[in-house]
Enzyme design. Sequence first.
Site, PDB file in Angstrom:
ATOM      1  N   ARG A  63       0.787  -1.410   0.014  1.00  0.00           N
ATOM      2  CA  ARG A  63       0.046  -0.149   0.070  1.00  0.00           C
ATOM      3  C   ARG A  63       1.076   0.990  -0.093  1.00  0.00           C
ATOM      4  O   ARG A  63       2.113   1.195   0.358  1.00  0.00           O
ATOM      5  CB  ARG A  63      -1.110   0.339   0.964  1.00  0.00           C
ATOM      6  N   LYS A 208      -7.827  -3.011   1.767  1.00  0.00           N
ATOM      7  CA  LYS A 208      -8.163  -1.526   2.945  1.00  0.00           C
ATOM      8  C   LYS A 208      -9.624  -0.871   2.697  1.00  0.00           C
ATOM      9  O   LYS A 208      -9.226  -0.332   3.355  1.00  0.00           O
ATOM     10  CB  LYS A 208      -6.776  -2.237   3.203  1.00  0.00           C
ATOM     11  N   HIS A 227      -9.036  -4.573  13.114  1.00  0.00           N
ATOM     12  CA  HIS A 227      -8.382  -5.756  12.105  1.00  0.00           C
ATOM     13  C   HIS A 227      -8.164  -6.518  12.961  1.00  0.00           C
ATOM     14  O   HIS A 227      -6.737  -6.984  13.847  1.00  0.00           O
ATOM     15  CB  HIS A 227      -7.504  -4.372  12.190  1.00  0.00           C
ATOM     16  N   SER A 245      -0.156  -5.488   9.973  1.00  0.00           N
ATOM     17  CA  SER A 245       0.512  -6.992   8.870  1.00  0.00           C
ATOM     18  C   SER A 245       1.824  -7.083   8.955  1.00  0.00           C
ATOM     19  O   SER A 245       2.536  -6.951   9.871  1.00  0.00           O
ATOM     20  CB  SER A 245       0.426  -6.220   7.599  1.00  0.00           C
ATOM     21  N   LYS A 249      -1.529 -12.973  12.032  1.00  0.00           N
ATOM     22  CA  LYS A 249      -3.480 -13.077  11.870  1.00  0.00           C
ATOM     23  C   LYS A 249      -3.830 -14.342  11.165  1.00  0.00           C
ATOM     24  O   LYS A 249      -4.221 -15.107  11.135  1.00  0.00           O
ATOM     25  CB  LYS A 249      -3.592 -11.504  11.438  1.00  0.00           C
ATOM     26  N   THR A 250      -2.758 -13.928  10.069  1.00  0.00           N
ATOM     27  CA  THR A 250      -3.148 -14.857   8.338  1.00  0.00           C
ATOM     28  C   THR A 250      -2.784 -16.255   9.321  1.00  0.00           C
ATOM     29  O   THR A 250      -3.383 -17.626   9.387  1.00  0.00           O
ATOM     30  CB  THR A 250      -3.224 -14.922   7.614  1.00  0.00           C
ATOM     31  N   ASP A 264      -8.444 -11.338   8.452  1.00  0.00           N
ATOM     32  CA  ASP A 264      -8.171  -9.794   8.641  1.00  0.00           C
ATOM     33  C   ASP A 264      -9.023  -8.295   8.939  1.00  0.00           C
ATOM     34  O   ASP A 264      -8.966  -8.050   9.556  1.00  0.00           O
ATOM     35  CB  ASP A 264      -7.750  -9.757   7.338  1.00  0.00           C
ATOM     36  N   ARG A 328       2.606 -12.422  -1.769  1.00  0.00           N
ATOM     37  CA  ARG A 328       1.568 -12.854  -1.127  1.00  0.00           C
ATOM     38  C   ARG A 328       0.924 -13.774  -2.452  1.00  0.00           C
ATOM     39  O   ARG A 328       0.948 -14.190  -3.529  1.00  0.00           O
ATOM     40  CB  ARG A 328       0.477 -11.412  -0.940  1.00  0.00           C
TER      41      ARG A 328
HETATM   42  N1  LIG Z   1       6.028 -16.652  16.424  1.00  0.00           N
HETATM   43  C1  LIG Z   1       5.849 -16.803  14.529  1.00  0.00           C
HETATM   44  N2  LIG Z   1       4.040 -16.143  14.992  1.00  0.00           N
HETATM   45  C2  LIG Z   1       3.225 -15.851  13.999  1.00  0.00           C
HETATM   46  N3  LIG Z   1       4.122 -15.532  12.629  1.00  0.00           N
HETATM   47  C3  LIG Z   1       5.385 -16.011  12.775  1.00  0.00           C
HETATM   48  C4  LIG Z   1       6.072 -16.421  13.007  1.00  0.00           C
HETATM   49  N4  LIG Z   1       7.989 -16.256  13.329  1.00  0.00           N
HETATM   50  C5  LIG Z   1       7.185 -16.072  12.082  1.00  0.00           C
HETATM   51  N5  LIG Z   1       6.139 -15.653  11.234  1.00  0.00           N
HETATM   52  C6  LIG Z   1       5.620 -15.829  10.070  1.00  0.00           C
HETATM   53  O1  LIG Z   1       5.491 -13.960  10.342  1.00  0.00           O
HETATM   54  C7  LIG Z   1       4.549 -14.135   9.054  1.00  0.00           C
HETATM   55  C8  LIG Z   1       3.284 -13.730   9.376  1.00  0.00           C
HETATM   56  O2  LIG Z   1       2.065 -12.944   8.154  1.00  0.00           O
HETATM   57  P1  LIG Z   1       0.730 -12.900   8.520  1.00  0.00           P
HETATM   58  O3  LIG Z   1      -0.187 -14.088   9.112  1.00  0.00           O
HETATM   59  O4  LIG Z   1       0.473 -13.449   7.483  1.00  0.00           O
HETATM   60  O5  LIG Z   1       0.360 -11.792   9.555  1.00  0.00           O
HETATM   61  P2  LIG Z   1      -0.447 -11.090   9.359  1.00  0.00           P
HETATM   62  O6  LIG Z   1      -1.894 -11.747   8.569  1.00  0.00           O
HETATM   63  O7  LIG Z   1      -0.989 -10.578  10.510  1.00  0.00           O
HETATM   64  O8  LIG Z   1      -0.313  -9.959   8.265  1.00  0.00           O
HETATM   65  C9  LIG Z   1       4.277 -15.047   8.467  1.00  0.00           C
HETATM   66  O9  LIG Z   1       5.015 -15.461   7.668  1.00  0.00           O
HETATM   67  C10 LIG Z   1       4.831 -16.180   9.318  1.00  0.00           C
HETATM   68  O10 LIG Z   1       5.242 -17.278   8.810  1.00  0.00           O
HETATM   69  C1  LIG Z   2      -3.190  -6.988   3.107  1.00  0.00           C
HETATM   70  C2  LIG Z   2      -2.553  -5.541   4.418  1.00  0.00           C
HETATM   71  O1  LIG Z   2      -2.811  -5.881   5.679  1.00  0.00           O
HETATM   72  P1  LIG Z   2      -2.336  -7.201   6.384  1.00  0.00           P
HETATM   73  O2  LIG Z   2      -0.410  -7.904   6.359  1.00  0.00           O
HETATM   74  O3  LIG Z   2      -2.590  -7.144   7.592  1.00  0.00           O
HETATM   75  O4  LIG Z   2      -2.734  -8.613   5.424  1.00  0.00           O
HETATM   76  C3  LIG Z   2      -2.030  -4.891   4.539  1.00  0.00           C
HETATM   77  O5  LIG Z   2      -1.580  -3.728   5.056  1.00  0.00           O
HETATM   78  O6  LIG Z   2      -1.959  -3.701   3.278  1.00  0.00           O
HETATM   79 MN   LIG Z   3      -3.280 -11.182   6.620  1.00  0.00          MN
END
Ligand SMILES: Nc1ncnc2c1ncn2[C@@H]1O[C@H](COP(=O)(O)OP(=O)(O)O)[C@@H](O)[C@H]1O
Ligand SMILES: C=C(OP(=O)(O)O)C(=O)O
Ligand SMILES: [Mn+2]
Length: 534
Positions: A63, A208, A227, A245, A249-250, A264, A328
Amino acid sequence: MKNIKIIQELHDLGITGYHEVVYNPTYEELFKAEISAKNKGFEKGALTESGAVAVKTGIFTGRSPKDRYIVKDDVTKDTICWDGKVNFPTTPEIFKSCKELVLEQLSTSKKLYVVDAFCGTNPDTRLKVRFVMEVAWQAHFVTNMFIRPSLYELENFGTPDFIVMNGSKTVNPDWQAQGLNSENFVMFNLTERIQIIGGTWYGGEMKKGMFAMMNYYLPLRGMASMHCSANVGEEGDVALFFGLSGTGKTTLSADPKRYLIGDDEHGWDDNGVFNYEGGCYAKVIDLTEEKEPDIFRAIKRDALLENVVVNEYGEIDYKDNSITENTRVSYPIYHINKIVLPSKAGHAKKIVYLSADAFGVLPPVSILNEDQAQYHFLCGYTSKLAGTERGITEPQPSFSPAFGEAFLTLHPTMYSKTLIGKMKEHGAKAYLVNTGWNGTGKRISLKDTRAIIDAIIDGSVDEAERTIVPIMNLEIPKSLANVTEGILDPRATYANVSDWETKAKDLAGRYIKNFEQYCNTEEGNRLVAAGPQL
Ligand SMILES: Nc1ncnc2c1ncn2[C@@H]1O[C@H](COP(=O)(O)OP(=O)(O)O)[C@@H](O)[C@H]1O
Ligand SMILES: C=C(OP(=O)(O)O)C(=O)O
Ligand SMILES: [Mn+2]
């Protein structure tokens, strides 16, 4: 028949000219369009061995918050939080001029995609959104990410509540004279209920963008807008995972023991927690089937990969960050096996704040009391991780209220008031989880974090013997099943406790200073005692 109606509606919007209009394309149509040999530049998609198509999103691989504006007018002047950090104001005139650029771009296009979809699971709060764009994979992205109407719902879609016009191929030549940040723009007009985009191809602006609109409309109606990711157990027990981010979360919400609600964006109303989206948007940097099996297996036909490196045989190198750290994949939510549909469940009982602490000070898990739940939600201390926002290349400590400052349209206290209200009403408990670093200099392992989440969900973290981590003023369990011995107290991960203390004092000072903005109310002053102490 429908197409004639759509073309008429586009004309009424100002999109004239003769073009083919593809209305709510099927995945099959999108696939053909994406891999067509006629595509040029960033329109090109490549088929990968996973079955998913991979695209490059162009100059923007995340973004662009500095190019994001909201029209300041009678509707928004007293409601939007104009704090100079997130919601940059623009005028109706500048919006009109940029809108004309987008209209012209779309009017001269040979082929347009129109996707009607929902943002929000519940009919009484969802936005009916119409997306208009010329790039097939952008249509694919919103088809994956938003809630796909059934044929019946599409027939009865009616007038959209919001229109997103994506003119990513055009830029604004007058940006300097208009005092804007650059030739790229992402603008919202809440009076016209239109979002326009120019210059950036990145799909996250649409995802977003509509989240920011839900963050406007729902709290004004007393609902929490969050969020966070959400999942639910066999017993109907709902857990929420807040975080900026890259904090997990995911990853952490895809839990084979539980049913995914969403990864999300969620709302919480009188009936419970509900998703805004119809898909997930996962990070794939360093992805392996072993570490993240559910996400790995969701990457198949109809999923859309972004900015990964693919060789001539269609093999994906997930370790390659040469395009961006923010690689992604988007996929419809049913690519995850264990889900609830429609994406909603009851009231949340466990609230987890995910913080990726780059300083290595926060414990891997802390048990928060009511005041701390509010204090830490307003603080939203974490790190911005590389990639998701333009200009962020390494972890950068940040206080992001509600763990989502970039998407808050109202004042942060609106989000804490609505969330904390719901938490009290339903007896939800809050925990702060550090998914970032500790004294070892390494990131806390996903395996340990998953075991911590298990302990939060099964309640064993509440039953464990506890101790207080000074300075940060946080209560932690001394040990937990399946969590590596000696990591729960962050002080023990440093060669000398005094090294931790020095860092903790620095971080505590930052918390205290950041919180001053909330100290002009009695409540804010009271909450200071819940935070770190020097
Ligand atoms: N201890 C941990 N807990 C959660 N994620 C971790 C950890 N260590 C490494 N990671 C990595 O961090 C990233 C977390 O990203 P994601 O779950 O997509 O975050 P969000 O959804 O909050 O944007 C993933 O690539 C995951 O493999
Ligand atoms: C897609 C986004 O968020 P997230 O990494 O929380 O999924 C973002 O911040 O643009
Ligand atoms: Mn996410």
